[in-house]
Design a protein around this motif. Structure first.
Motif, PDB file in Angstrom:
ATOM      1  N   SER A 248      49.358  60.653  29.691  1.00  8.36           N
ATOM      2  CA  SER A 248      49.236  59.596  30.702  1.00  8.36           C
ATOM      3  C   SER A 248      47.924  58.830  30.559  1.00  8.36           C
ATOM      4  O   SER A 248      47.794  57.725  31.091  1.00  8.36           O
ATOM      5  CB  SER A 248      49.345  60.203  32.106  1.00  8.36           C
ATOM      6  N   ARG A 249      46.956  59.414  29.873  1.00 11.32           N
ATOM      7  CA  ARG A 249      45.728  58.683  29.560  1.00 11.32           C
ATOM      8  C   ARG A 249      46.039  57.747  28.399  1.00 11.32           C
ATOM      9  O   ARG A 249      46.351  58.218  27.299  1.00 11.32           O
ATOM     10  CB  ARG A 249      44.605  59.642  29.165  1.00 11.32           C
ATOM     11  N   ARG A 250      45.957  56.455  28.618  1.00 11.79           N
ATOM     12  CA  ARG A 250      46.409  55.531  27.590  1.00 11.79           C
ATOM     13  C   ARG A 250      45.781  54.164  27.758  1.00 11.79           C
ATOM     14  O   ARG A 250      45.282  53.818  28.832  1.00 11.79           O
ATOM     15  CB  ARG A 250      47.935  55.399  27.629  1.00 11.79           C
ATOM     16  N   SER A 251      45.832  53.392  26.700  1.00  8.07           N
ATOM     17  CA  SER A 251      45.388  52.006  26.713  1.00  8.07           C
ATOM     18  C   SER A 251      46.636  51.126  26.690  1.00  8.07           C
ATOM     19  O   SER A 251      47.559  51.372  25.910  1.00  8.07           O
ATOM     20  CB  SER A 251      44.510  51.714  25.495  1.00  8.07           C
ATOM     21  N   VAL A 252      46.669  50.104  27.546  1.00  3.43           N
ATOM     22  CA  VAL A 252      47.858  49.273  27.701  1.00  3.43           C
ATOM     23  C   VAL A 252      47.504  47.812  27.417  1.00  3.43           C
ATOM     24  O   VAL A 252      46.556  47.266  27.997  1.00  3.43           O
ATOM     25  CB  VAL A 252      48.436  49.403  29.131  1.00  3.43           C
ATOM     26  N   LYS A 253      48.281  47.204  26.531  1.00  5.80           N
ATOM     27  CA  LYS A 253      48.120  45.788  26.243  1.00  5.80           C
ATOM     28  C   LYS A 253      48.791  44.967  27.341  1.00  5.80           C
ATOM     29  O   LYS A 253      49.921  45.236  27.727  1.00  5.80           O
ATOM     30  CB  LYS A 253      48.750  45.465  24.886  1.00  5.80           C
ATOM     31  N   LEU A 254      48.072  43.956  27.843  1.00  2.00           N
ATOM     32  CA  LEU A 254      48.568  43.145  28.955  1.00  2.00           C
ATOM     33  C   LEU A 254      49.261  41.884  28.450  1.00  2.00           C
ATOM     34  O   LEU A 254      48.868  41.308  27.430  1.00  2.00           O
ATOM     35  CB  LEU A 254      47.416  42.754  29.878  1.00  2.00           C
ATOM     36  N   THR A 255      50.270  41.456  29.181  1.00  3.12           N
ATOM     37  CA  THR A 255      50.922  40.184  28.869  1.00  3.12           C
ATOM     38  C   THR A 255      50.018  39.037  29.322  1.00  3.12           C
ATOM     39  O   THR A 255      49.092  39.222  30.126  1.00  3.12           O
ATOM     40  CB  THR A 255      52.267  40.065  29.589  1.00  3.12           C
ATOM     41  N   THR A 256      50.302  37.861  28.819  1.00  3.44           N
ATOM     42  CA  THR A 256      49.523  36.680  29.216  1.00  3.44           C
ATOM     43  C   THR A 256      49.638  36.451  30.720  1.00  3.44           C
ATOM     44  O   THR A 256      48.649  36.138  31.391  1.00  3.44           O
ATOM     45  CB  THR A 256      50.033  35.434  28.466  1.00  3.44           C
ATOM     46  N   GLY A 257      50.850  36.633  31.255  1.00  7.09           N
ATOM     47  CA  GLY A 257      51.043  36.458  32.696  1.00  7.09           C
ATOM     48  C   GLY A 257      50.275  37.470  33.514  1.00  7.09           C
ATOM     49  O   GLY A 257      49.735  37.147  34.577  1.00  7.09           O
ATOM     50  N   ALA A 258      50.206  38.717  33.026  1.00  4.21           N
ATOM     51  CA  ALA A 258      49.474  39.754  33.753  1.00  4.21           C
ATOM     52  C   ALA A 258      47.980  39.462  33.762  1.00  4.21           C
ATOM     53  O   ALA A 258      47.298  39.660  34.778  1.00  4.21           O
ATOM     54  CB  ALA A 258      49.743  41.117  33.126  1.00  4.21           C
ATOM     55  N   VAL A 259      47.449  38.991  32.637  1.00  6.26           N
ATOM     56  CA  VAL A 259      46.021  38.635  32.572  1.00  6.26           C
ATOM     57  C   VAL A 259      45.727  37.501  33.543  1.00  6.26           C
ATOM     58  O   VAL A 259      44.729  37.526  34.276  1.00  6.26           O
ATOM     59  CB  VAL A 259      45.628  38.231  31.133  1.00  6.26           C
ATOM     60  N   ARG A 260      46.596  36.497  33.568  1.00  5.57           N
ATOM     61  CA  ARG A 260      46.403  35.369  34.467  1.00  5.57           C
ATOM     62  C   ARG A 260      46.450  35.832  35.930  1.00  5.57           C
ATOM     63  O   ARG A 260      45.619  35.413  36.754  1.00  5.57           O
ATOM     64  CB  ARG A 260      47.483  34.312  34.216  1.00  5.57           C
ATOM     65  N   ALA A 261      47.382  36.712  36.248  1.00  4.57           N
ATOM     66  CA  ALA A 261      47.490  37.228  37.615  1.00  4.57           C
ATOM     67  C   ALA A 261      46.243  38.024  38.000  1.00  4.57           C
ATOM     68  O   ALA A 261      45.761  37.932  39.143  1.00  4.57           O
ATOM     69  CB  ALA A 261      48.741  38.099  37.742  1.00  4.57           C
ATOM     70  N   LEU A 262      45.696  38.796  37.065  1.00  5.04           N
ATOM     71  CA  LEU A 262      44.495  39.584  37.358  1.00  5.04           C
ATOM     72  C   LEU A 262      43.271  38.694  37.537  1.00  5.04           C
ATOM     73  O   LEU A 262      42.399  38.981  38.375  1.00  5.04           O
ATOM     74  CB  LEU A 262      44.249  40.599  36.235  1.00  5.04           C
ATOM     75  N   ARG A 263      43.169  37.615  36.767  1.00  5.73           N
ATOM     76  CA  ARG A 263      42.049  36.682  36.932  1.00  5.73           C
ATOM     77  C   ARG A 263      42.100  36.048  38.323  1.00  5.73           C
ATOM     78  O   ARG A 263      41.076  35.956  39.016  1.00  5.73           O
ATOM     79  CB  ARG A 263      42.085  35.603  35.855  1.00  5.73           C
ATOM     80  N   ASP A 264      43.284  35.604  38.728  1.00  8.89           N
ATOM     81  CA  ASP A 264      43.434  35.013  40.060  1.00  8.89           C
ATOM     82  C   ASP A 264      43.126  36.039  41.143  1.00  8.89           C
ATOM     83  O   ASP A 264      42.483  35.715  42.154  1.00  8.89           O
ATOM     84  CB  ASP A 264      44.865  34.486  40.247  1.00  8.89           C
ATOM     85  N   HIS A 265      43.574  37.269  40.908  1.00 12.57           N
ATOM     86  CA  HIS A 265      43.336  38.340  41.878  1.00 12.57           C
ATOM     87  C   HIS A 265      41.843  38.631  42.004  1.00 12.57           C
ATOM     88  O   HIS A 265      41.334  38.840  43.123  1.00 12.57           O
ATOM     89  CB  HIS A 265      44.081  39.604  41.435  1.00 12.57           C
ATOM     90  N   ARG A 266      41.143  38.613  40.888  1.00  7.07           N
ATOM     91  CA  ARG A 266      39.704  38.882  40.905  1.00  7.07           C
ATOM     92  C   ARG A 266      38.953  37.810  41.691  1.00  7.07           C
ATOM     93  O   ARG A 266      38.061  38.126  42.491  1.00  7.07           O
ATOM     94  CB  ARG A 266      39.180  38.929  39.452  1.00  7.07           C
ATOM     95  N   GLU A 267      39.327  36.568  41.497  1.00  5.17           N
ATOM     96  CA  GLU A 267      38.682  35.481  42.235  1.00  5.17           C
ATOM     97  C   GLU A 267      38.937  35.628  43.738  1.00  5.17           C
ATOM     98  O   GLU A 267      38.024  35.450  44.558  1.00  5.17           O
ATOM     99  CB  GLU A 267      39.212  34.130  41.746  1.00  5.17           C
TER     100      GLU A 267
END
Length: 377
Positions: A248-267
């Motif tokens: 369960s310890r793992r590195s996950v590649k994010l989709t472009t949409g997920a990155v965009r959603a996280l940037r908006d969420h951070r702001e």
């Protein structure tokens, strides 16, 4: 002059009949009791006493002749289970014992417990409406408890091994359709937790992994996140700990949409933090309450997730865990290598992934037959 023994440490004396006797104290469920050990020689009694004291100090303080199932299970939960499993797992064990075992078998003497007792309990629970999978978990808990009782010398055998628990039914998988996914994500746009739903669907992270995600685990530039801990909500509060399994310890590649959603969420989160100033409680979690504290899964389900489903016009029966199933089935339906899906979800092995999802994709056999036709026209 002999050294005075501490209270309960035991003493050895010679009886008038020539035999030797040792006395020591144990703490039973009904309070402290004196125990006696007899032997023909002092050395024999001393050896028996040493073993008895070791057993007592190791937690075997129950009287095998009189302890009930309830008394033993309470001691087992507190002395053996607590601290050795995750808090939410302990809570599950405790509830199964309290709700299903104690009412029916709690007064039975532990030594008198028989396979027939357990088989009757399982039949009664099934007739009461408990699912076969829950009764199977109940059997697993009882088996583990009796295995410890056998180690402690409280029972001559583990009677649960002579009992057949019901076969667990395959858990129903209810993934969202692509159209339902689009509806949910479209409705979640602008929601303060919109990025949470986007990650759940595109990465397949478990709810506890999402709630335990910290900003230090997210690299928006590289488009990756690392799963290093999970947040659970056992009785008495929240607990942040490592994932249950090493996979369960793992590195996950994010989709472009997920990155965009996280940037908006951070702001949005930084704006909330600035407005609240010193009232904001900073724990570095990506997804938080409106004051920065970790999410509670019960409150989230009632106050956030269910209202979102209603607003989207989606069935209220859709569980949050179904978003994880949706991620897996969407990827497998697009011919993504099952090994990649396994690593993304953090499954222990590839068989777990295929056993869980292959029956959801009936066209897999059609594609296999078509591939064989191509090879052998």
């Amino acid at each position: 002059m002999s050294k005075k023994r501490g209270n309960g440490e035991g003493s050895i004396t010679k009886r008038n009949d020539g035999r030797w006797m040792a006395r020591f104290t144990v703490h039973t469920a009904k309070g402290p009791k004196r125990r006696h050990i007899y032997g023909r020689t002092r050395q024999e009694v001393a050896t028996k006493l040493a073993k008895a004291m070791t057993d007592r100090d190791g937690g075997i303080e129950l009287d095998p002749s009189s302890v009930t199932v309830n008394e033993y299970l309470q001691r087992w939960l507190n002395d053996s289970v607590k601290g050795s499993v995750r808090p939410i797992t302990f809570e599950s064990y405790e509830r199964l014992v309290r709700v299903h075992v104690v009412p029916g078998l709690g007064r039975v003497k532990l030594k008198a417990l028989s396979p027939a007792h357990l088989q009757g309990l399982y039949r009664d629970r099934l007739d009461a409406g408990l699912s076969p999978s829950t009764v199977q978990r109940l059997h697993a808990v009882i088996h583990r408890a009796l295995k410890q009782a056998l180690r402690w010398g409280l029972v001559p055998r583990n009677v649960s091994e002579a009992v057949d628990p019901p076969k667990a039914q395959r858990k129903e998988i209810r993934p969202l359709t692509p159209e339902q996914v689009r509806t949910l994500l479209r409705t979640a746009q602008g929601d303060r937790l919109g990025a949470l739903y986007a990650l759940a669907i595109t990465t397949g992270l478990r709810q506890g992994e999402l709630f335990g995600l910290r900003w230090e685990d997210v690299d928006l530039e590289a488009g990756r996140l690392s799963v290093r801990q999970t947040l659970t909500t056992p009785k008495g509060g929240r607990r942040l700990g490592p994932p249950k399994r090493s996979k369960s310890r793992r590195s996950v590649k994010l989709t472009t949409g997920a990155v965009r959603a996280l940037r908006d969420h951070r702001e949005r989160q930084l704006e909330e933090r600035e407005k609240l100033a010193e009232l904001w409680q900073d724990h570095d979690f990506v997804f938080t309450t409106q004051v920065g504290t970790p999410l509670n899964r019960h409150n989230f389900f009632r106050r956030c997730y269910k209202p979102l489903l209603e607003e989207a016009g989606l069935p209220r029966s859709i569980r949050f865990h179904d978003l994880r199933h949706t991620c897996a089935t969407l990827l497998l339906s697009k011919n993504v290598n099952p090994k990649i899906v396994q690593e993304l979800l953090g499954h222990a092995n590839i068989s777990q992934t295929m056993d869980t999802y292959s029956h959801m994709l009936p066209d897999m056999q059609e594609r296999a037959a078509s591939a064989m036709d191509d090879i052998l026209p």
